[in-house]
Design a protein around this motif. Structure first.
Motif, PDB file in Angstrom:
ATOM      1  N   PHE B  35      -9.325  15.194  15.954  1.00 26.55           N
ATOM      2  CA  PHE B  35     -10.752  15.923  16.390  1.00 26.55           C
ATOM      3  C   PHE B  35     -11.833  15.717  17.271  1.00 26.55           C
ATOM      4  N   TYR B  37     -15.802  17.402  17.791  1.00 21.79           N
ATOM      5  CA  TYR B  37     -16.817  19.110  17.010  1.00 21.79           C
ATOM      6  C   TYR B  37     -17.437  18.341  18.168  1.00 21.79           C
ATOM      7  N   GLN B  39     -21.624  19.121  17.676  1.00 16.90           N
ATOM      8  CA  GLN B  39     -22.946  19.971  16.810  1.00 16.90           C
ATOM      9  C   GLN B  39     -24.077  20.374  18.018  1.00 16.90           C
ATOM     10  N   GLY B  43     -27.224  22.804  15.085  1.00 15.56           N
ATOM     11  CA  GLY B  43     -26.793  21.585  14.250  1.00 15.56           C
ATOM     12  C   GLY B  43     -25.643  21.750  13.218  1.00 15.56           C
ATOM     13  N   LEU B  45     -21.749  22.280  13.241  1.00 13.12           N
ATOM     14  CA  LEU B  45     -20.506  21.079  13.672  1.00 13.12           C
ATOM     15  C   LEU B  45     -19.340  22.714  14.023  1.00 13.12           C
ATOM     16  N   PHE B  91     -19.006  14.724  18.235  1.00  9.00           N
ATOM     17  CA  PHE B  91     -17.916  13.525  17.180  1.00  9.00           C
ATOM     18  C   PHE B  91     -16.073  14.249  17.662  1.00  9.00           C
ATOM     19  N   LEU B 104     -12.200  14.014   6.667  1.00 12.25           N
ATOM     20  CA  LEU B 104     -12.108  13.431   8.233  1.00 12.25           C
ATOM     21  C   LEU B 104     -13.560  12.234   8.245  1.00 12.25           C
ATOM     22  N   PHE B 106     -15.515   9.717  10.830  1.00 13.27           N
ATOM     23  CA  PHE B 106     -15.805  10.804  12.376  1.00 13.27           C
ATOM     24  C   PHE B 106     -16.479   8.955  12.485  1.00 13.27           C
ATOM     25  N   GLY B 107     -16.217   9.816  14.019  1.00 12.33           N
ATOM     26  CA  GLY B 107     -17.073   8.786  14.234  1.00 12.33           C
ATOM     27  C   GLY B 107     -18.762   8.924  14.715  1.00 12.33           C
ATOM     28  N   GLN B 108     -19.574   8.300  15.318  1.00  9.99           N
ATOM     29  CA  GLN B 108     -20.926   7.821  15.333  1.00  9.99           C
ATOM     30  C   GLN B 108     -21.175   9.463  16.560  1.00  9.99           C
TER      31      GLN B 108
END
Lengths: 116, 116
Positions: B35, B37, B39, B43, B45, B91, B104, B106-108
């Motif tokens: 995925f 997303y 942001q 704020g 997502l 993200f 999920l 998530f990456g940083q």
């Protein structure tokens, strides 16, 4: 239609206090998720509900954190004896089915929790 | 265990430039979903795309395109002719059956700033 809503949008509390954060999912969504996002980081999973039951609570950091979803709709995340390290944005998401490979999670605006 | 790495912490471009956001993932699942997303400063997502692991066709949606390469475990996101409104944190995230298609990972995140 209405998206995921979360209240309050901001919460400031003192160390050691108890807080409750509320999430209203998209109508009809059976699955609900809580994530925590610290500054400069990606969201981290806390807990996932399928209906009224917690399908996966492996992300709850310790026993001070607890969440409920008694009627399979609104959920409340409860934090006891808050600590400064609990300060973060708490995100809620919902999805139509949960546990389905094609499911997509839709996020609310989050609650910013500050513990002084 | 699942892991998502977004090596680019911040990217700054001038409007109308093309920009690619990198995402590399690790998973033991043979079937999984990826995925992206967005942001924005507000704020919340915002879901952009879901891609399953057995479909390596690239996808284009307007100015957005995604390049999925299973051989290198990468799912990169390109914005063509960037605009100021594209400024946000992006993200990449992963979900699979090893976590019951629940949480999920998530990456940083990559902070994208598009200057006028």
């Amino acid at each position: 239609g209405a998206g995921v809503s979360q209240t309050p949008s901001n919460k400031v509390t003192e160390k050691g206090k108890y807080v409750e954060l509320r999430c209203d999912p998209i109508s009809g969504h059976t699955a609900l998720y809580w994530y925590r996002q610290s500054l400069g980081q990606g969201p981290e999973f806390l807990i996932y509900f399928q209906g009224t039951g917690a399908a996966d609570d492996s992300g709850l950091p310790n026993d001070r954190f607890f969440a409920v979803r008694p009627e399979g709709s609104v959920s409340t995340l409860k934090i006891q004896r808050t600590e400064r390290g609990d300060s973060a944005v708490y995100l809620c998401a919902s999805s139509p089915r949960g546990g389905a490979s094609t499911d997509t999670q839709y996020f609310g605006p989050g609650t910013r929790l500050t513990v002084l | 265990a699942q892991k998502v790495t977004q090596a680019q912490t911040e990217i700054s471009v001038v409007e109308k430039e093309d920009v690619t956001l990198d995402c590399v993932y690790e998973t033991r699942d043979t079937t999984y979903y990826l995925f992206w997303y967005k942001q924005p400063p507000s704020g919340e997502l915002v879901f952009l795309i879901r891609r399953n692991s057995f479909d390596e066709q690239n996808e284009i949606s307007g100015r957005y395109s995604w390049n999925f390469q299973k051989s290198t475990s990468s799912f990169n996101f390109t914005i063509t002719a960037s605009q100021v409104v594209d400024s946000a944190v992006y993200f990449c995230a992963l979900r699979g059956p090893s976590t019951s298609y629940g949480k999920l990972t998530f990456g940083q995140g990559t902070i994208l700033t598009v200057h006028p």
